[in-house]
Motif scaffolding. Structure first.
Motif, short mmCIF file in Angstrom:
data_model
loop_
_atom_site.label_atom_id
_atom_site.label_comp_id
_atom_site.label_asym_id
_atom_site.label_seq_id
_atom_site.Cartn_x
_atom_site.Cartn_y
_atom_site.Cartn_z
N GLU A 3 42.93 30.94 36.41
CA GLU A 3 42.20 31.92 36.15
C GLU A 3 40.78 31.76 36.84
O GLU A 3 40.40 32.92 37.40
N GLU A 4 40.09 30.72 36.89
CA GLU A 4 38.88 30.52 37.89
C GLU A 4 39.07 30.65 38.95
O GLU A 4 38.16 31.33 39.65
N THR A 7 39.27 34.48 39.64
CA THR A 7 38.31 35.14 39.25
C THR A 7 37.36 34.92 40.56
O THR A 7 36.72 35.88 41.13
N GLN A 32 30.92 42.16 35.32
CA GLN A 32 32.19 41.49 34.61
C GLN A 32 31.75 41.70 33.15
O GLN A 32 30.63 41.14 32.74
N THR A 34 32.98 41.44 30.27
CA THR A 34 33.46 40.25 29.06
C THR A 34 34.30 39.16 29.88
O THR A 34 35.00 39.52 30.98
N ARG A 35 34.38 38.21 29.18
CA ARG A 35 35.36 36.82 29.85
C ARG A 35 36.53 37.23 30.02
O ARG A 35 37.47 36.68 30.94
N SER A 36 37.35 38.13 29.39
CA SER A 36 38.43 38.42 29.26
C SER A 36 38.95 39.53 30.19
O SER A 36 40.05 39.66 30.32
N LYS A 37 37.92 40.26 30.80
CA LYS A 37 38.39 41.15 31.72
C LYS A 37 37.56 40.83 33.09
O LYS A 37 36.83 40.25 33.28
N PRO A 38 38.68 41.15 34.01
CA PRO A 38 38.08 40.94 35.16
C PRO A 38 37.12 41.56 35.87
O PRO A 38 36.59 42.74 35.26
N ARG A 58 43.03 42.55 42.66
CA ARG A 58 43.79 41.82 42.17
C ARG A 58 45.04 41.56 43.07
O ARG A 58 45.38 42.25 44.15
#
Length: 95
Positions: A3-4, A7, A32, A34-38, A58
Motif C-alpha cells: 500500500e505504501e 500510495t 489526502q 484520511t489514511r484510508s482514502k487515496p 489508480r
C-alpha cells in the motif's frame, strides 16, 4: 508495504499532473484527507473558480490511470499530453 508503494506511485503521478497543470495556469493541490482514502489532486481554474475538479490515480491491470471525480478515465498517468488536453478542456483553460 504494498500500500505504501502504491500510495507513493499515486503521489508521484498526481504531483506530475499538478506541475503541468500549474504551468498551464491552473492552481493545484494534492490532498489526502484520511489514511484510508487515496490522495487526490484538486485543480482550480483561477479565472473561473467554479471550474474545479478532483483527479485520482489508480492502477488497472498493471497500468496507472488518471480519473475524473465521476470515475471516467482521463488518460494513462504517463500520457501527460493527453491528460493535459482533457484537463484544459474540462477546466476551460485557454490555449
Amino acid at each position: 508495504m504494498g500500500e505504501e508503494i502504491a500510495t507513493e506511485t499515486m503521489l508521484r503521478h498526481l504531483r506530475s499532473v499538478r506541475k503541468h497543470a500549474e504551468e498551464a495556469g491552473l492552481l493545484g493541490r494534492v490532498v489526502q484527507t484520511t489514511r484510508s482514502k487515496p490522495p487526490v489532486l484538486v485543480l482550480v481554474n483561477p479565472e473561473a473558480r467554479q471550474l474545479s475538479e478532483e483527479i485520482s490515480c489508480r492502477e488497472l491491470a498493471g497500468v496507472w490511470w488518471l480519473h475524473w471525480s465521476w470515475d471516467d478515465p482521463i488518460a494513462r498517468a504517463v500520457d501527460m499530453a493527453g491528460a493535459m488536453a482533457a484537463i484544459r478542456r474540462v477546466l476551460g483553460v485557454r490555449p
